[in-house]
Design an enzyme around this catalytic site. Structure first.
Site, PDB file in Angstrom:
ATOM      1  N   ARG A  23       0.768  -0.953  -0.144  1.00 25.75           N
ATOM      2  CA  ARG A  23      -0.126  -0.154   0.297  1.00 25.75           C
ATOM      3  C   ARG A  23       0.959   1.778   0.022  1.00 25.75           C
ATOM      4  O   ARG A  23       1.982   1.385   0.044  1.00 25.75           O
ATOM      5  CB  ARG A  23      -0.681   0.477   0.682  1.00 25.75           C
ATOM      6  CG  ARG A  23      -0.668  -0.693   2.149  1.00 25.75           C
ATOM      7  CD  ARG A  23      -1.175   0.398   3.687  1.00 25.75           C
ATOM      8  NE  ARG A  23      -0.595   1.626   3.185  1.00 25.75           N
ATOM      9  CZ  ARG A  23       0.641   2.220   3.588  1.00 25.75           C
ATOM     10  NH1 ARG A  23       1.298   1.782   4.185  1.00 25.75           N
ATOM     11  NH2 ARG A  23       0.435   3.904   3.397  1.00 25.75           N
ATOM     12  N   GLY A  24       0.131   2.497  -0.428  1.00 23.11           N
ATOM     13  CA  GLY A  24       1.217   3.267  -0.389  1.00 23.11           C
ATOM     14  C   GLY A  24       0.939   4.423  -1.422  1.00 23.11           C
ATOM     15  O   GLY A  24       0.993   2.739  -2.181  1.00 23.11           O
ATOM     16  N   ASP A  54      -2.354  10.845  -2.783  1.00 28.63           N
ATOM     17  CA  ASP A  54      -3.066   9.346  -3.333  1.00 28.63           C
ATOM     18  C   ASP A  54      -2.983   9.909  -5.041  1.00 28.63           C
ATOM     19  O   ASP A  54      -2.655   9.494  -5.965  1.00 28.63           O
ATOM     20  CB  ASP A  54      -3.679   8.763  -2.838  1.00 28.63           C
ATOM     21  CG  ASP A  54      -2.831   7.765  -1.329  1.00 28.63           C
ATOM     22  OD1 ASP A  54      -3.131   6.390  -2.057  1.00 28.63           O
ATOM     23  OD2 ASP A  54      -3.084   8.133  -0.525  1.00 28.63           O
ATOM     24  N   ASN A  72      -5.655  12.157  -0.143  1.00 24.47           N
ATOM     25  CA  ASN A  72      -5.317  10.987   1.079  1.00 24.47           C
ATOM     26  C   ASN A  72      -6.037  10.271   1.719  1.00 24.47           C
ATOM     27  O   ASN A  72      -7.214  10.184   2.004  1.00 24.47           O
ATOM     28  CB  ASN A  72      -4.066  12.476   1.487  1.00 24.47           C
ATOM     29  CG  ASN A  72      -2.986  11.800   2.842  1.00 24.47           C
ATOM     30  OD1 ASN A  72      -2.076  11.308   1.913  1.00 24.47           O
ATOM     31  ND2 ASN A  72      -3.420  11.800   3.593  1.00 24.47           N
TER      32      ASN A  72
END
Length: 330
Positions: A44-45, A233, A243
């Site tokens: 993730r990220g 994001d 985000n």
């Protein structure tokens, strides 16, 4: 620690859902496993998702068994579509898909297509590592000796495969010898701040305290926060930024209390195709992430749940953007 590593015929990741209790690495053997890992937040990220997506597509393409270019391209569309359908908000994922699709569209034959896809995935990975290195350096210059920085969610090496975005800025400032302290929000509903940011800060020996999301205003009003740095994001053309859920609330509180609020993100997170944050698709995740904690039910059965994974912070609440190309004013 390598959160994402290409092994030539498979992809190895650290399972972020098992941290901090267990540091477990998974070897993903096909595109289906990579897609599942992205969906389930094992990786993730935004930058890490983009890197994993590119490698997942390269892996899926490798396993297409035909030498006919048109048949290959037809099968490839399924591989690309499976990765693209994993998560809707992070711009980096779609950046990676678009770049890989372009490679296939221009390849003269199947062998070239497979080789070029693997090479392109590695280029995407290398570029994210270099971008976050520069982001960390550029952002660290904003932090003064003695500052207390509030951050939200997780934006370190786990989220980026490189130095990190917001957390990279903080860690770089600490490495430069600045005496700083971090307030890290636990970040509901998945506690990515408590589980991952705290784990990364502890590994780097950065002084920090963990707080609940709802404590941010208390510490800001008490003049115990000097600046806020978070990741992103997806960033619209006008600067509106998606985000992790809760970021908007923190931005409003920072504005109310006269505290600088920075977004740290690579250029791959900026989406020039959308004008404002109203066009950003917000991912809605499983109610279980709200009604359960670490596999145990914490809410009554049969209740209605809202679980958006992100919110959008309007550009007017953002002091500036920390990028690999410098600091951009909002």
């Amino acid at each position: 620690m390598k959160p994402v590593e290409w092994l030539g015929d498979r992809l190895m990741i650290i399972d972020q859902t098992r941290l901090p209790q267990h540091e477990i690495y998974l070897e993903l053997a096909d595109v289906h496993q990579v897609a599942e890992a992205i969906k389930s937040l094992k990786v993730r990220g935004a930058p890490s998702i983009g890197v994993a997506a590119a490698y997942g597509i390269a892996l899926g393409a490798q396993q297409i068994e035909t030498q006919d270019l048109e048949e290959f391209r037809k099968a490839y569309k399924n591989v690309s579509a499976e990765i693209a359908a994993t998560r809707p908000t992070a711009r980096n994922l779609f950046m990676a898909v678009e770049r890989m699709d372009d490679i296939v569209g221009r390849a003269p034959d199947v062998i070239s297509a497979k080789d070029r896809l693997a090479a392109e995935a590695e280029k995407i990975h290398d570029a994210e590592i270099e971008s976050t290195r520069l982001i960390a350096q550029n952002g660290a210059a904003l932090i003064r000796d003695g500052d207390t920085i509030l951050t939200h969610c997780n934006t370190g090496p786990l989220a980026t495969t490189g130095s990190g975005t917001a957390l990279g800025v903080i860690i770089e400032a600490f490495r430069q010898g600045k005496k700083i302290e971090v307030l890290a929000t636990e970040t509901r509903p998945l506690c990515q701040g408590a589980r991952l940011t705290a784990w990364e800060l502890r590994r780097e020996h950065v002084p920090f305290r963990l707080i609940t999301d709802s404590m941010a205003g208390h510490f800001m009003k008490g003049a115990r926060v000097d600046m806020v740095v978070v990741g992103a994001d997806r960033i619209a053309r006008n600067g509106d930024t998606a985000n992790k859920i809760g970021t908007y609330s923190i931005a409003v509180l920072a504005h109310e209390n006269g505290i600088p609020f920075y977004i740290a993100a690579p250029s791959t997170t900026f989406d020039q195709r959308i004008a404002t944050g109203d066009e950003i698709v917000i991912e809605e995740r499983s109610p279980d992430e709200v009604t359960h904690l670490y596999g145990k039910r914490t809410a009554p059965e049969g209740i209605e749940v809202c679980n958006p994974a992100f919110d959008v912070t309007p550009a007017n609440y953002i002091t500036g953007f920390i990028t690999e190309n410098g600091i951009l004013k909002s």
